[in-house]
Design an enzyme around this catalytic site. Structure first.
Site, mmCIF file in Angstrom:
data_model
loop_
_atom_site.group_PDB
_atom_site.id
_atom_site.type_symbol
_atom_site.label_atom_id
_atom_site.label_comp_id
_atom_site.label_asym_id
_atom_site.label_seq_id
_atom_site.Cartn_x
_atom_site.Cartn_y
_atom_site.Cartn_z
ATOM 1 N N LYS A 99 0.796 -1.232 0.000
ATOM 2 C CA LYS A 99 0.000 0.000 0.000
ATOM 3 C C LYS A 99 0.833 1.289 0.000
ATOM 4 C CE LYS A 99 -2.070 -1.646 3.645
ATOM 5 N NZ LYS A 99 -2.947 -1.909 4.796
ATOM 6 N N ASP B 8 -5.474 -5.930 10.323
ATOM 7 C CA ASP B 8 -6.798 -5.281 10.384
ATOM 8 C C ASP B 8 -7.946 -6.247 10.061
ATOM 9 O OD1 ASP B 8 -5.960 -5.408 7.740
ATOM 10 O OD2 ASP B 8 -6.516 -3.351 7.215
HETATM 11 C C1 GLC Z 1 -2.742 -4.976 2.429
HETATM 12 C C2 GLC Z 1 -1.928 -5.554 3.576
HETATM 13 C C3 GLC Z 1 -2.821 -6.427 4.455
HETATM 14 C C4 GLC Z 1 -4.042 -5.639 4.890
HETATM 15 C C5 GLC Z 1 -4.776 -5.070 3.687
HETATM 16 C C6 GLC Z 1 -5.968 -4.221 4.068
HETATM 17 O O1 GLC Z 1 -3.163 -6.009 1.614
HETATM 18 O O2 GLC Z 1 -0.848 -6.304 3.064
HETATM 19 O O3 GLC Z 1 -2.102 -6.881 5.572
HETATM 20 O O4 GLC Z 1 -4.897 -6.473 5.613
HETATM 21 O O5 GLC Z 1 -3.873 -4.280 2.928
HETATM 22 O O6 GLC Z 1 -5.598 -3.125 4.829
#
Ligand code: GLC
Length: 458
Positions: free
Chosen positions: A162, A198
């Site tokens: 991200k 999360d």
């Molecule tokens: C990205 C991260 C993951 C998280 C997701 C949503 O995929 O790698 O860990 O859960 O974003 O935030």
């Protein structure tokens, strides 16, 4: 719209349309990567990492009291205080006073030390504000990146996602980085008891309302899911009894070529311009971090073919990142004769005709609909796998969901739900939206971990 223009616009957008058969293919590929991720011999090479979280199915009650919860994983960093208590039905929790801190670009892309020093600074500021500096609180950390856990409070960051890039964090224990930063500051103390993804925090926070909630899903900046897997299938962790929550990290699906026949030129441009090219390819077709940019690239394509804005793109429209994902929601939700749509386009220095507005809306719909159905093939993969593993004729399951795309886009949810249902015969799925799940979930997991640690005598 003139027939020929309509036809050409259609032609461009038709590439985004996926048939049920396509989604079935995607679902099967996703499942096979998930199965490879679970197995010891194949985990290393699987694109979907299926990371054990050490969150288990049999919590032995929880500690009561105040917990500090941190949430790092999107564009903001949040600190909050959660009171966890018990009533006749089990747990209750009240979140008080959360505070949001935006993460400066240099903290995101500098060194890990800079990032974690900034986090410690935010916690310090929060504690000052709450007049709580003197208290050594137990802390739950929602850290939304792929972490290979060794225990609930220990795990190394595999890779950033991200848009995060802070150097010196990958390969290191994240809780250690946090503890060190708190120590460096020296003006407060914390007892870091749990770190969760999360998706996991979301699932846990919903679990207390609905004990059938055994899946957590995020469709926000990024896209990911977790679910309760039978311990006997979690080969990376010893033990056969009960269930453990597995963080799929399905955003990395496609990183071994499994999406090549579905990725379009726009997807390739988005990927190549990102800080992690070749990684998180599934996420890049769904997540809010990328959705607006995909639309922008489609609009530029239409301009280049002389189908939009009189064949002229403004400098702003030519700028990477200028078309925000929230515009997609706003444009698709526009019920005012394109008033909202043209306002948005004005901010990009474009003077659209009603026909332009119509085309822009079609482009938004194409990109967001593809995201919704692609995401449904992932979730259907998870749910069907659970049903198969549990050997149940009818699987009743609840999915806890959070994330801006899921919550704020006007039609993502409906399209997503409909396609999930189509792809999961024999399953009865309920979706519940989590409120403040990241913080509450982290606090609840911490409350359980805290009790366990007390029992074991740590
Ligand atoms: C990205 C991260 C993951 C998280 C997701 C949503 O995929 O790698 O860990 O859960 O974003 O935030």
């Amino acid at each position: 719209m003139e027939q020929s223009v309509q036809h050409e616009v259609d032609q461009i957008l038709s590439e985004f349309r996926l048939q049920e058969e396509d989604l079935h293919v995607l679902m099967c590929r996703m499942q096979s990567e998930m199965e490879r991720g679970l197995r010891l011999e194949t985990n290393e090479e699987a694109s979907v990492k299926m990371l054990p979280t050490y969150v288990r199915s049999t919590p032995d009650g929880s500690e009561v009291g105040d917990f500090l919860a941190l949430d790092l994983g999107g564009t903001n960093f949040r600190v909050m205080l959660v009171k966890v208590g018990e009533d006749v039905e089990g747990q209750w929790r009240v979140e008080t006073k959360h505070k949001m801190y935006s993460i400066p670009e240099d903290a995101m892309t500098g060194t890990a030390k800079m990032l974690f020093d900034y986090i410690a600074e935010c916690i310090s500021d929060y504690l000052d504000q709450q007049n709580m500096k003197h208290k050594k609180l137990p802390l739950g950390f929602t850290f939304s990146f792929p972490v290979r856990h060794e225990d609930i409070d220990k795990g190394i960051l595999l890779n950033w996602t991200k848009g995060f890039k802070a150097s010196g964090a990958e390969g290191n224990n994240v809780v250690g980085l946090l503890r060190d930063a708190i120590k460096r500051r020296g003006d407060f103390e914390m007892d870091v008891v749990a770190m969760v993804n999360d998706t996991v925090a979301t699932m846990i926070s919903c679990y207390y309302e609905d004990h059938q909630c055994e899946v957590g899903l995020i469709v926000g900046t990024g896209c990911n899911a977790c679910y309760m897997e039978e311990m006997r299938n979690v080969e990376l962790v010893e033990g056969e009894d009960g269930r453990m929550c597995v963080n799929t990290e399905w955003g990395a699906f496609g990183d071994r070529g499994e999406l090549e026949d579905f990725r379009l030129e726009y997807d390739r441009v988005v990927d190549e311009a990102s800080v992690n090219p070749g990684q998180q390819l599934y996420e890049k077709m769904i997540g809010g971090k990328y959705m607006g940019e995909l639309v922008r690239l489609v609009l530029l394509k239409m301009v280049n073919e002389n189908l939009l804005f009189g064949g002229e793109a403004s400098d702003k429209l030519k700028t990477r990142g200028a078309f925000e994902t929230q515009f997609v929601s706003q444009i698709e939700g526009d019920s005012s004769d394109f008033k909202q749509t043209s306002n948005i386009l004005h901010t990009l220095d474009v003077q659209p005709t009603p026909r332009d507005c119509h085309c822009v809306r079609l482009a938004c719909e194409s990109v967001s609909t593809r995201a919704a159905v692609m995401c449904s093939s992932g979730l259907a993969g998870v749910v069907n796998l659970m049903r198969q593993n549990r050997g149940e004729e009818l699987l009743r399951i609840t999915v806890g969901v959070d994330g801006s795309v899921y919550k704020l886009h006007p039609s993502f949810k409906a399209k997503f739900h409909a396609m999930v249902h189509t792809l999961t015969p024999g399953c009865e799925i309920i979706f519940i939206q989590s409120e403040e799940g990241s913080g509450r979930g982290a606090a609840l997991v911490s409350a359980v971990a805290y009790k366990m640690a007390a029992l074991i005598g740590h």
